[in-house]
Design an enzyme around this catalytic site. Structure first.
Site, short mmCIF file in Angstrom:
data_model
loop_
_atom_site.label_atom_id
_atom_site.label_comp_id
_atom_site.label_asym_id
_atom_site.label_seq_id
_atom_site.Cartn_x
_atom_site.Cartn_y
_atom_site.Cartn_z
N LYS A 114 1.57 -22.25 19.54
CA LYS A 114 2.35 -22.44 18.32
C LYS A 114 3.01 -23.82 18.27
CE LYS A 114 3.23 -17.80 16.75
NZ LYS A 114 4.18 -16.74 16.46
N LYS A 197 -8.12 -15.97 16.24
CA LYS A 197 -7.80 -14.59 15.82
C LYS A 197 -7.43 -14.55 14.33
CE LYS A 197 -2.97 -14.45 16.92
NZ LYS A 197 -1.81 -14.02 17.50
N LYS A 200 -1.92 -14.31 9.97
CA LYS A 200 -1.23 -14.51 8.69
C LYS A 200 -1.09 -15.99 8.37
CE LYS A 200 1.82 -10.64 9.62
NZ LYS A 200 3.04 -10.36 10.35
P1 TYM Z 1 2.95 -9.87 15.04
O1 TYM Z 1 3.91 -9.70 13.91
O2 TYM Z 1 2.27 -11.18 15.17
O3 TYM Z 1 1.83 -8.76 14.99
C1 TYM Z 1 2.13 -7.38 14.89
C2 TYM Z 1 1.12 -6.59 15.71
O4 TYM Z 1 -0.22 -6.86 15.25
C3 TYM Z 1 -1.03 -7.27 16.34
N1 TYM Z 1 -2.01 -8.27 15.85
C4 TYM Z 1 -3.33 -8.17 16.02
N2 TYM Z 1 -4.09 -7.22 16.62
C5 TYM Z 1 -5.44 -7.41 16.61
N3 TYM Z 1 -6.06 -8.49 16.04
C6 TYM Z 1 -5.33 -9.46 15.45
N4 TYM Z 1 -5.93 -10.51 14.89
C7 TYM Z 1 -3.91 -9.32 15.42
N5 TYM Z 1 -2.89 -10.07 14.91
C8 TYM Z 1 -1.74 -9.41 15.19
C9 TYM Z 1 -0.07 -7.89 17.33
O5 TYM Z 1 -0.60 -7.90 18.64
C10 TYM Z 1 1.14 -6.99 17.19
O6 TYM Z 1 1.00 -5.84 18.00
N6 TYM Z 1 5.86 -10.68 19.04
C11 TYM Z 1 5.34 -9.65 18.16
C12 TYM Z 1 6.41 -8.82 17.49
C13 TYM Z 1 7.41 -8.19 18.41
C14 TYM Z 1 7.17 -7.10 19.28
C15 TYM Z 1 8.43 -6.82 19.87
C16 TYM Z 1 6.04 -6.36 19.58
C17 TYM Z 1 8.72 -8.52 18.51
N7 TYM Z 1 9.34 -7.70 19.40
C18 TYM Z 1 8.55 -5.79 20.80
C19 TYM Z 1 6.19 -5.33 20.52
C20 TYM Z 1 7.42 -5.05 21.10
C21 TYM Z 1 4.52 -10.32 17.06
O7 TYM Z 1 4.72 -11.45 16.73
O8 TYM Z 1 3.66 -9.48 16.41
#
Ligand code: TYM
Length: 335
Positions: A114, A197, A200
């Site tokens: 990032k 991947k 968004k």
């Molecule tokens: P975030 O908001 O980027 O994504 C939310 C969830 O979606 C999954 N994901 C994907 N899975 C498969 N293929 C993809 N292309 C893909 N893009 C996103 C992510 O792995 C995630 O599970 N850091 C985390 C948010 C967070 C969190 C937490 C998660 C904050 N605190 C505590 C678990 C526990 C994040 O940015 O997810």
């Protein structure tokens, strides 16, 4: 394994519309786990979202609540709330920042990606992001954290932080959480470039399928998705070095809730034109009802606000007990 699932926690950023990767990699699993785990907590992590500038954060937060409910998160079974609505997260984050080591954070690949070449100009929040994530999980003594593959390293860090805290303070306050990562769907790739991947923040809308896309948008995105000239193989070895094909077939398998190998048993020998036709139909069947429900739920903001307020109350009841024991262990003054 499923019998022993006690407490689930997961989070998602309100940083734009949900895409198929979020759904197949994480949310689909959250919906299933609601009927298995004793405690289910899902958090809209707006504090994480502001590690990079956001526009329309409030609107996106409510929209995400509508999206999660439309996907099948049921407020009667799961606690659904907004991270900034429970200040215990940021309070524990500070304490854990004093437990986590700089060397650990420096190894986080997501920060490196990032921040890329702008490292010196990245926010401290972006760097410290994983300690807040650890706080989210540890506050609720989560035993399992269902996430996509990209969060695996952050989960390892959470485990290290929990263990170090327990050692330093000679306690077993924190439960050491296990990641739950699906075999298929855990890493959905861009439809335009299968080395990146689905995300968004991608520039091209054609690279992702959103949960609010129309049937026409889904059809055109799949039709134009990158593939190769060969037919679909019948064995997984036939997918080696065929990243685009593997990605589309992975999406198909995840929608069918089967392994890559059993998907190939059905579709082996198909041309991509035929396969894409079936995949499009399956996606339309899955996504269009969700999109319709999102649009309906979005119209009743008060209803969504009510669910989130109740969720925050329930969340705080759990987290305040953990935070109290943490404060005692650290030796904070008790007023
Ligand atoms: P975030 O908001 O980027 O994504 C939310 C969830 O979606 C999954 N994901 C994907 N899975 C498969 N293929 C993809 N292309 C893909 N893009 C996103 C992510 O792995 C995630 O599970 N850091 C985390 C948010 C967070 C969190 C937490 C998660 C904050 N605190 C505590 C678990 C526990 C994040 O940015 O997810």
């Amino acid at each position: 394994m499923q019998k022993s699932i006690e407490a689930i926690f997961s989070g998602i950023q309100p940083s734009g519309k949900l895409h198929l990767g979020n759904y197949l990699g994480a949310i689909q699993n959250w919906v299933k786990l609601q009927n298995i785990a004793k405690q289910n907590i899902y958090c809209i992590v707006d504090c994480h979202a502001i590690t990079v500038p956001q526009t329309q954060l409030q609107k996106n937060t409510l929209h995400l609540a509508a999206e999660l409910i439309a996907c099948g998160i049921e407020p009667q079974k799961s606690i659904l709330f907004v991270q900034s609505d429970n200040s215990h997260h940021t309070e524990l984050n500070w304490i854990l920042s004093c437990t986590a080591l700089i060397g650990w954070l420096a190894r986080m690949t997501q920060f490196k990606e990032k921040a890329s070449r702008e490292r010196e100009n990245a926010s401290v929040g972006l760097y410290a992001y994983p300690t807040l994530m650890a706080a989210d999980i540890l506050l609720y003594k989560a035993t399992h954290v269902p996430v996509g593959e990209d969060q695996k390293q952050h989960l390892e860090l959470t485990r290290n932080i929990a263990q170090r805290f327990n050692n330093i303070y000679d306690s077993n306050i924190f439960t050491i959480p296990e990641p739950l990562i699906l075999e298929v769907g855990a890493r959905v790739m861009s439809l335009r470039d299968a080395t990146a991947k689905m995300s968004k923040s991608a520039k091209s809308e054609m690279s992702m399928i959103n949960l609010t896309d129309s049937s026409e948008q889904i059809a055109i995105k799949i039709r134009k998705s990158k593939t190769d000239a060969d037919a679909i193989p019948s064995e997984t070895q036939g997918l080696e070095n065929r990243l685009e094909a593997k990605n589309l077939i992975g999406i198909y398998a995840s929608l069918q809730n089967c392994s890559l190998q059993s998907a190939l048993q059905k579709i082996g020998g198909y041309s991509f034109a035929k396969f894409k036709g079936e995949l499009t139909e399956m996606l339309i069947d899955k996504i269009i009802p969700i999109g319709n429900e999102i649009n309906k739920l979005k119209e009743d903001e008060n209803h969504l606000r009510g669910i989130l307020a109740h969720g925050a109350e329930q969340a705080k009841k759990i987290s305040k007990t953990t935070l109290r024991t943490v404060r005692e262990a650290v030796g904070f003054y008790a007023p």
